[in-house]
Structure formats: structure tokens, C-alpha cells
Design an enzyme around this catalytic site. Sequence first.
Site, PDB file in Angstrom:
ATOM      1  N   CYS A   1      91.879  33.419  33.167  1.00  0.00           N
ATOM      2  CA  CYS A   1      90.922  32.338  32.903  1.00  0.00           C
ATOM      3  C   CYS A   1      91.616  30.974  32.911  1.00  0.00           C
ATOM      4  O   CYS A   1      92.379  30.665  31.997  1.00  0.00           O
ATOM      5  CB  CYS A   1      90.247  32.610  31.560  1.00  0.00           C
ATOM      6  SG  CYS A   1      89.270  31.258  30.912  1.00  0.00           S
TER       7      CYS A   1
ATOM      8  N   CYS B   1      90.858  28.701  29.911  1.00  0.00           N
ATOM      9  CA  CYS B   1      91.536  29.231  28.718  1.00  0.00           C
ATOM     10  C   CYS B   1      92.971  28.702  28.666  1.00  0.00           C
ATOM     11  O   CYS B   1      93.458  28.305  27.608  1.00  0.00           O
ATOM     12  CB  CYS B   1      91.566  30.756  28.740  1.00  0.00           C
ATOM     13  SG  CYS B   1      89.948  31.552  28.732  1.00  0.00           S
TER      14      CYS B   1
END
Length: 106
Positions: free
Chosen positions: A31, A34
Site C-alpha cells: 500500500c 500506507c
Amino acid sequence: MSTKAVTDASFAADVLESDKPVLVDFWADWCGPCKMIAPALEEIAEELGDKLTIAKMDIMENTGIPGEIGVQSIPLLVLFKGGKPVAQKLGAAPKSQLKGWIESVL
């Protein structure tokens, strides 16, 4: 105090039974957003470590708790107080916005 890794097995003790608020960052290695917020969360953990714990849960290694909570998109930040989720924020944001949001919900 830096961020703390939590797992399905440690979630109850580390998050639900904590004596101070715990912000859980649900994330995954693949991600991009993230990874973008990770350094900001580390800094916030240092700055606000006396007020809350910032925990990180890898949703690929731990599928039980994210499934129970209903995590569908990441990064998802969920603030737990007294063992209950009280606020959540979806998506990446600059450190100033993340810190402001955390302080507003503490």
C-alpha cells in the site's frame, strides 16, 4: 515511544485492554499511501507518546481483527478508547492533518 506492531493474537491485550487510547494503523506492505504516512505516524508517536499508543497492524499477516472490524480500504486509522472504537480516518494525509485529527478526537 515509537509505533508498536500488533497482531491478531496481541490485539486484545495491546489495544482493547490498554489503559490509554490506542490508534491502530491498518496497513499492508503493498500500500503506497500506507508507506507515505508511516514516517508521520512514527513522529506523532514520539510527540504524543504520553497521551496515546500508536499501533500498526499488517492486514496481510493478520486477517482476523481487520475482518471483525470490517476494514475494507487502507490505510485506515481507528482510535480505540476503553476498548471501543471511537473515531476513524481513511486514507493518507499530511502529518499536520493526521496530528490535528488525533488531537481533536483524544
